[in-house]
Design an enzyme around this catalytic site. Sequence first.
Site, PDB file in Angstrom:
ATOM      1  N   HIS A 169       0.821  -1.205   0.000  1.00 23.31           N
ATOM      2  CA  HIS A 169       0.000   0.000   0.000  1.00 23.31           C
ATOM      3  C   HIS A 169       0.860   1.262   0.000  1.00 23.31           C
ATOM      4  CE1 HIS A 169      -3.135  -2.513   2.477  1.00 23.31           C
ATOM      5  NE2 HIS A 169      -2.904  -3.018   1.283  1.00 23.31           N
TER       6      HIS A 169
ATOM      7  N   TYR B 203      -9.188   7.103   4.487  1.00 23.20           N
ATOM      8  CA  TYR B 203      -8.812   5.679   4.546  1.00 23.20           C
ATOM      9  C   TYR B 203      -7.421   5.409   3.958  1.00 23.20           C
ATOM     10  CZ  TYR B 203      -8.214   0.844   3.706  1.00 23.20           C
ATOM     11  OH  TYR B 203      -7.648  -0.392   3.698  1.00 23.20           O
TER      12      TYR B 203
ATOM     13  N   GLU C 167     -13.328  -9.192   1.101  1.00 22.78           N
ATOM     14  CA  GLU C 167     -12.669  -9.303   2.406  1.00 22.78           C
ATOM     15  C   GLU C 167     -13.668  -9.310   3.554  1.00 22.78           C
ATOM     16  OE1 GLU C 167     -10.267  -5.688   1.995  1.00 22.78           O
ATOM     17  OE2 GLU C 167     -10.987  -5.050   3.950  1.00 22.78           O
TER      18      GLU C 167
ATOM     19  N   ASP D 113      -3.607  -7.284   9.779  1.00 21.38           N
ATOM     20  CA  ASP D 113      -4.499  -8.031  10.677  1.00 21.38           C
ATOM     21  C   ASP D 113      -4.716  -9.469  10.193  1.00 21.38           C
ATOM     22  OD1 ASP D 113      -6.023  -7.183   8.543  1.00 21.38           O
ATOM     23  OD2 ASP D 113      -7.773  -6.628   9.731  1.00 21.38           O
TER      24      ASP D 113
ATOM     25  N   HIS E  52      -7.037 -11.480   1.025  1.00 20.68           N
ATOM     26  CA  HIS E  52      -6.827 -10.333   1.935  1.00 20.68           C
ATOM     27  C   HIS E  52      -5.681 -10.629   2.900  1.00 20.68           C
ATOM     28  CE1 HIS E  52      -8.072  -8.159   5.727  1.00 20.68           C
ATOM     29  NE2 HIS E  52      -8.224  -7.177   4.866  1.00 20.68           N
TER      30      HIS E  52
ATOM     31  N   GLU F 253     -11.198  -1.997  -5.666  1.00 19.88           N
ATOM     32  CA  GLU F 253     -11.592  -2.897  -4.569  1.00 19.88           C
ATOM     33  C   GLU F 253     -12.745  -2.335  -3.745  1.00 19.88           C
ATOM     34  OE1 GLU F 253      -8.210  -3.781  -2.126  1.00 19.88           O
ATOM     35  OE2 GLU F 253      -9.440  -4.371  -0.415  1.00 19.88           O
TER      36      GLU F 253
ATOM     37  N   HIS G   2     -13.161   0.884  -0.019  1.00 19.98           N
ATOM     38  CA  HIS G   2     -13.510   0.498   1.348  1.00 19.98           C
ATOM     39  C   HIS G   2     -15.000   0.602   1.639  1.00 19.98           C
ATOM     40  CE1 HIS G   2     -11.638  -0.551   5.309  1.00 19.98           C
ATOM     41  NE2 HIS G   2     -10.779  -1.055   4.454  1.00 19.98           N
TER      42      HIS G   2
ATOM     43  N   ASP H 238      -8.638   0.984  -3.312  1.00 20.68           N
ATOM     44  CA  ASP H 238      -9.659   0.429  -2.413  1.00 20.68           C
ATOM     45  C   ASP H 238     -10.638   1.528  -2.002  1.00 20.68           C
ATOM     46  OD1 ASP H 238     -11.101  -0.935  -0.521  1.00 20.68           O
ATOM     47  OD2 ASP H 238      -9.380  -1.545   0.694  1.00 20.68           O
TER      48      ASP H 238
ATOM     49  N   GLU I 201      -2.185  -9.669  -1.725  1.00 18.42           N
ATOM     50  CA  GLU I 201      -1.908  -8.503  -0.864  1.00 18.42           C
ATOM     51  C   GLU I 201      -0.847  -8.902   0.156  1.00 18.42           C
ATOM     52  OE1 GLU I 201      -4.464  -5.153   1.550  1.00 18.42           O
ATOM     53  OE2 GLU I 201      -5.198  -7.201   1.636  1.00 18.42           O
TER      54      GLU I 201
ATOM     55  N   ARG J  56     -11.447 -11.709  -3.008  1.00 20.45           N
ATOM     56  CA  ARG J  56     -10.357 -11.452  -2.059  1.00 20.45           C
ATOM     57  C   ARG J  56     -10.810 -11.649  -0.610  1.00 20.45           C
ATOM     58  NH1 ARG J  56      -7.266  -7.985  -1.543  1.00 20.45           N
ATOM     59  NH2 ARG J  56      -7.816  -6.926   0.341  1.00 20.45           N
TER      60      ARG J  56
HETATM   61 MG    MG Z   1      -9.521  -3.739   1.438  1.00 18.36          MG
END
Ligand code: MG
Length: 419
Positions: free
Chosen positions: A140, A176, A275, A329, A325, A249, A225, A223, A352, A296
């Site tokens: 990213h 974001y 995700e 996390d 994804h 995304e 989001h 993305d 990713e 994803r």
């Molecule tokens: Mg995402």
Amino acid sequence: MTRPDTFAQPWETRDGIRITGVRAIATAPEGTPLVVVRVDTNVDGLYGLGCATFTQRWHSVVSFVEDHLARLVIGRFPGDIEDLIRLARFSAYWREGPVSNNALSGLDMALWDIAGKRAGMPVHELLGGKLRAAADTYLHAGGATIEATIDQAAELRERGWRHVRLQVAQHGIGSYGTPSIPGEFTDSPYPVGWSVQEYLRTTPQLFERARTELGEEIELLHDSHSRLTPKQAVLLARRLEPYRLFFLEDVLAPELWDRLPEVRASSPVPIAVGELATSMTDAVRLVRDRSVDFLRCHISAIGGLTPARKLAILCEMNGVKTAWHSPGDTSPIGVAANVALDVSSVAFGIQETHEYNAATYDVFPGALRADAGWLTPNETPGWGIELDERAASAYPPGLSGHDAWAAGVRGRDGALEAP
Ligand code: MG
């Protein structure tokens, strides 16, 4: 008449290996709570690890594993993976929710780790073996300005990455993947709110500049989001067409996924979603309904490697690519599961990735590291990754920062938005 023990081993097994313990270990070496399931057996040194990370609700996952799952599978043969996972799902009667499917994911991946160790093979060999040497990945880039984002992307390209996700800052605490633009909407009732109009205006500007400055060769991703309406999604996709995105995304929140087929049909750029799928059932619909070009899922949220490998085959048969994804996390065990599938699946599209801090690599010896953008699986049996529980205990998780962030995504009028 005594009641039959429905949790007992239902058939003969060719050896006496049995599960003796199931525990969940939570650790936050990078500040983000990670949950790992450890399954022990009655064979000295034979155990497995799986990723059960649901960082926003990790306490509940730990409880689910230890208070509910353990009693179902202790005493069972660890090689009956499909049966054990179906038992764990069906015995709850209500199913398909996050928490439970995160817990199941951890159990499932730990069983695959054990299977690999028993066979003396890395997990990707159990899945049919490699059909590619490594997984190409993206990282990213997200700056406070367009210039800062492009500088970050150029740096990643310099280090070998061929794919980069670009985000640029917005006003408000809902920005974001970037810092926020300083300053507030002083004319609005919620001055630190986020503006979709600003987002729809600045994002094409970012990609126009990126193509000019980074050239045609690099692959660019973005993305949204989950924050757009179906029409806004189509508008954005059309505005981004000249910049040839690798994928766009999460244009729609899961509540609107029924509208994805029309968005995808009208979008000149590939659509990547999944995700927030928390079950194989949700993910199957995305493929079946022609909602995605890239699927994803968070493999640690849909039930583990067992459903993910079925989804990868479904994708292969339907011309859909995978892009599992895997930001911070996902634990390094989850990364290993992603990469085992990536190198053994025809449907692989992109992976990713995330560069963990040094403490994470201490806690997870053997964790994979991308080199010049390539993630290569370990060739040791199972995942080839350990969990150093002593090191892990030095990083006790607190409550996740992720839910505090998500609770802050409000519009300029104060209305809460999908994060
Ligand atoms: Mg995402």
